[in-house]
Design a protein around this motif. Structure first.
Motif, PDB file in Angstrom:
ATOM      1  N   MET A   1      38.517  44.698  33.353  1.00 55.37           N
ATOM      2  CA  MET A   1      38.236  43.459  32.630  1.00 55.37           C
ATOM      3  C   MET A   1      38.345  43.692  31.121  1.00 55.37           C
ATOM      4  O   MET A   1      37.830  42.905  30.336  1.00 55.37           O
TER       5      MET A   1
ATOM      6  N   SER B   1      33.854  50.236  27.391  1.00 50.55           N
ATOM      7  CA  SER B   1      34.593  51.134  28.274  1.00 50.55           C
ATOM      8  C   SER B   1      34.321  50.805  29.738  1.00 50.55           C
ATOM      9  O   SER B   1      35.214  50.950  30.576  1.00 50.55           O
ATOM     10  N   SER B   2      33.103  50.303  30.039  1.00 53.22           N
ATOM     11  CA  SER B   2      32.891  49.949  31.458  1.00 53.22           C
ATOM     12  C   SER B   2      33.674  48.692  31.826  1.00 53.22           C
ATOM     13  O   SER B   2      34.140  48.576  32.956  1.00 53.22           O
TER      14      SER B   2
ATOM     15  N   PHE C   1      37.060  49.921  32.452  1.00 51.32           N
ATOM     16  CA  PHE C   1      37.059  50.661  33.705  1.00 51.32           C
ATOM     17  C   PHE C   1      37.164  49.701  34.895  1.00 51.32           C
ATOM     18  O   PHE C   1      37.842  49.969  35.877  1.00 51.32           O
ATOM     19  N   LEU C   2      36.474  48.548  34.795  1.00 48.49           N
ATOM     20  CA  LEU C   2      36.488  47.565  35.881  1.00 48.49           C
ATOM     21  C   LEU C   2      37.757  46.710  35.869  1.00 48.49           C
ATOM     22  O   LEU C   2      37.931  45.845  36.722  1.00 48.49           O
TER      23      LEU C   2
ATOM     24  N   ALA D   1      36.711  37.241  32.786  1.00 48.77           N
ATOM     25  CA  ALA D   1      37.686  36.870  33.807  1.00 48.77           C
ATOM     26  C   ALA D   1      38.075  35.394  33.665  1.00 48.77           C
ATOM     27  O   ALA D   1      39.231  35.019  33.853  1.00 48.77           O
ATOM     28  N   ILE D   2      37.104  34.542  33.335  1.00 47.88           N
ATOM     29  CA  ILE D   2      37.377  33.108  33.228  1.00 47.88           C
ATOM     30  C   ILE D   2      38.180  32.801  31.961  1.00 47.88           C
ATOM     31  O   ILE D   2      39.161  32.067  31.993  1.00 47.88           O
ATOM     32  N   LEU D   3      37.777  33.377  30.835  1.00 45.66           N
ATOM     33  CA  LEU D   3      38.443  33.062  29.561  1.00 45.66           C
ATOM     34  C   LEU D   3      39.703  33.882  29.347  1.00 45.66           C
ATOM     35  O   LEU D   3      40.530  33.528  28.514  1.00 45.66           O
TER      36      LEU D   3
ATOM     37  N   VAL E   1      26.019  42.557  32.516  1.00 49.05           N
ATOM     38  CA  VAL E   1      27.377  43.001  32.808  1.00 49.05           C
ATOM     39  C   VAL E   1      28.084  42.010  33.737  1.00 49.05           C
ATOM     40  O   VAL E   1      29.251  41.671  33.539  1.00 49.05           O
TER      41      VAL E   1
ATOM     42  N   ILE F   1      31.465  40.099  32.599  1.00 46.54           N
ATOM     43  CA  ILE F   1      32.781  40.252  33.231  1.00 46.54           C
ATOM     44  C   ILE F   1      33.258  38.926  33.820  1.00 46.54           C
ATOM     45  O   ILE F   1      34.452  38.643  33.826  1.00 46.54           O
ATOM     46  N   SER F   2      32.321  38.070  34.277  1.00 47.77           N
ATOM     47  CA  SER F   2      32.753  36.752  34.751  1.00 47.77           C
ATOM     48  C   SER F   2      33.354  35.950  33.616  1.00 47.77           C
ATOM     49  O   SER F   2      34.407  35.307  33.773  1.00 47.77           O
ATOM     50  N   ILE F   3      32.689  35.966  32.451  1.00 48.90           N
ATOM     51  CA  ILE F   3      33.196  35.202  31.310  1.00 48.90           C
ATOM     52  C   ILE F   3      34.560  35.722  30.888  1.00 48.90           C
ATOM     53  O   ILE F   3      35.489  34.951  30.630  1.00 48.90           O
TER      54      ILE F   3
END
Lengths: 312, 307
Positions: free
Chosen positions: B246, B239-240, B243-244, B159-161, B151, B155-157
């Motif tokens: 992202m 969905s998570s 939720f975050l 956020a970056i892309l 996870v 989420i980093s990927i």
């Protein structure tokens, strides 16, 4: 045995090297790290100065070499545990992550504890009293555990136990009882998995000849199950418990956010929101190291518990 | 069945006379199993919502009106419109948003399953068929992908892309292909020593042909089982991410995004959090019940282990 362990360690090292490669490539995915790391309103000169300072203007293999072995005295490279400074907090990124490890570990251990307390008895009972109401109830519970998203369960637990009943705090970390709700939410999936495993392994063992032999010798059913069957069913269950612990260490991100639980997952989400990628890289690398470590330990334990495993 | 082609006429005739096909038997058994039937109902409902949400949605899911914000379920406004599941912070109808929200969940779920299945099955065929060094390399890559906290990396990927449907699917597939690779690899290891494959090879069959015509159909049923089990997880993962924050960005309704909005009103407006979660859980439950049943039908070995 020694050769088996050495081979396991070597394979783990290769895996860790690949993990570090992925962590390095993470920032390169856009083609321009400054694009991600710098604010939108930065001038061309600022971006150029930033690229020069960070070494992003150099060829990628030079960057990779420096990533591993360090730039200068200030940055020792990831092989010595240095992921650079957090832009946001101005302290070493790895230190920030390590500070958050205890909270995540506490949550993972409590979640696993919740799982074991429910799953082991429920799994044993549903195997022994197969097709009884307790078996059906357990299978409903296990189906629910695999279908309910843990963060939604967390929100529902907050509504019930904090808002309506007022028994437990909605979030936080200071009181001992604040771990209960997050552990329940995070542990549900592991509970379902361990319960299923316990039940199916025990059923399989109980169908074997030696169990029938024990029964025909006139040994009481409770002793047959307790002493003969359970012992033989324990090995796969130990394995899955290890795997679930490894998974929980990195799998509680969303639950941490729901309960404002100050673990690594929450730190990473916060860091992503402020483009603080040194922290994200450090966290991903450290959690991977821990996961690989737990797995290696389980493998060795497994080989030690079960002499039938071949070491070749 | 593909393997029926090219059989002599009299065997083909015998096949015709052997009674109901596997599919017919499966459907008959489905009617005998209420949980699986319920699962199919939940999933089909969600799929229909996702395809034609405008037929079911009582209101525009994006229509805001602060006059009716945070109204409880069953609220009727002055014009006589009923808001069965209440309204959110901006006065939007919860029921309509849940119906439209099924789109993102199912698109991401199915796309991620197809993408990871395609990559994973290909890698598994290659690793299992060639073995040796090729297998060692692929297996270590699988181990590395499994070791990384999924996870967090995903989420980093994203956020970056940038948060878009394609990037979310990509970030999920980067990890889940490994599941298929493990299953396929093991089965191919066993299959490639069978007479079927050695015979095909000595008859001059090329590697690609062997993989596609002889190996793929034999590993396919396990892959369908894995895909069904993972479809539910993909939907939860999407969905998570939403939720975050992202996931697919607002105003597009997503179940995870609705839960994130509801989080701020746990003490005053429980309906914001309860209903999207129920929709999400029922969809995943439907997929899982269907998966359990498919596993029993398609993979008798797994049934023996679990039942």
């Amino acid at each position: 045995m020694r050769a088996y362990i050495i081979r396991g360690v070597l394979q783990s090292l290769i895996v860790l090297w690949l993990v570090l490669l992925i962590v390095f490539l993470m920032l390169q995915m856009t083609g321009d790290p400054a694009d991600v790391l710098m604010p939108d309103e930065a001038t061309v000169e600022e971006v150029a100065a930033f690229n020069k300072e960070m070494g992003f203007d150099q060829p990628i293999y030079v960057q990779y070499f420096k990533f591993l072995f360090g730039h200068d005295d200030k940055n020792l490279g990831v092989l010595r545990g240095d992921f650079g400074e957090s832009f946001y907090h101005n302290v070493p990124a790895m230190g920030l992550v390590i500070e958050r490890i205890p909270a995540t570990a506490i949550l993972a251990v409590f979640a696993l504890f919740v799982g074991l307390v429910i799953a082991i008895p429920a799994g044993i009972l549903s195997a022994v009293f197969r097709k009884s109401w307790i078996d059906h109830f357990s299978s409903v519970l296990s189906m629910a555990g695999q279908s309910i998203p843990n963060f939604w369960l967390g929100l529902m637990l907050i509504i019930l136990f904090s808002e309506i009943l007022g028994w437990l705090p909605t979030s936080g970390y200071r009181e001992a009882k604040s771990v209960i709700l997050p552990a329940l939410a995070a542990g549900l999936y592991a509970t379902a998995r361990i319960m299923r495993m316990m039940r199916s392994t025990l059923l399989e063992v109980m169908a074997q000849d030696f169990v029938n032999t024990a029964r025909s010798k006139g040994i009481a059913e409770a002793v047959v199950i307790g002493r003969h069957a359970l012992k033989n069913a324990s090995i796969p269950v130990v394995t899955i418990i290890g795997l679930e612990l490894g998974g929980l260490l990195s799998g509680t991100v969303v639950v941490e956010v729901v309960f404002a639980w100050p673990g690594v997952g929450w730190l990473v989400v916060e860091s992503i929101n402020v483009n603080d990628y040194a922290v994200v890289q450090a966290a991903v690398a450290l959690l991977s190291f821990m996961f690989v470590g737990v797995n290696l330990a389980v493998d060795i334990l497994y080989a030690w518990l079960d002499p039938r495993i071949s070491y070749s | 069945m593909a393997t029926d082609a090219g059989l002599s006429p009299h065997i083909a005739q015998e096949l015709d006379e052997r009674g109901p096909t596997e599919l017919q038997l499966a459907l008959r058994e489905l009617l005998k199993r209420p949980p699986a039937l319920f699962g199919v109902f939940c999933l089909v409902m969600a799929i229909i919502w996702a395809i034609v949400p405008y037929l079911f949605s009582p209101h525009d899911p994006l229509a805001q009106d602060l006059v009716r914000h945070l109204k409880p379920p069953g609220f009727v406004d002055e014009a006589g419109n009923t808001y069965w599941l209440g309204t959110d912070r901006l006065g939007r109808d919860i029921l309509s948003r849940i119906i439209w929200g099924s789109r993102v969940s199912l698109i991401v779920g199915f796309a991620a399953v197809f993408m990871s299945g395609f990559i994973g099955i290909a890698m598994g065929l290659i690793a299992g068929y060639y073995g040796g060094k090729v297998d060692a390399v692929i297996s270590r890559i699988v181990d590395a992908a499994l070791a990384i906290p999924f996870v967090l990396l995903a989420i980093s990927i994203i956020a970056i892309l940038g948060a878009s449907l394609q990037n979310i699917v990509l970030a999920i597939a980067l990890r889940t292909w490994t599941v298929y690779t493990r299953v396929v690899r093991g089965e191919v290891f066993a299959l490639k020593e069978t007479d079927m494959v050695t015979g095909a090879r000595s008859a001059g069959c090329g590697t690609l042909r062997i993989m596609i015509i002889y190996l793929l159909p034999n590993v396919f049923s396990s892959c369908i089982v894995v895909a069904t089990i993972y479809l539910g997880r993909m939907i939860i993962i999407e969905s998570s991410f939403s939720f975050l924050g992202m996931g697919v960005p607002p105003p597009t309704p997503t179940w995870g995004g609705m839960l994130a909005e509801g989080r701020g009103f746990l003490d005053t407006a429980w309906w914001l959090t309860l209903f999207p979660g129920v929709a999400l859980t029922l969809t995943v439950l439907g997929v899982n019940l269907l998966g359990d049943w498919l596993r029993d039908v398609l993979d008798p070995r797994m049934k023996r282990l679990d039942d």
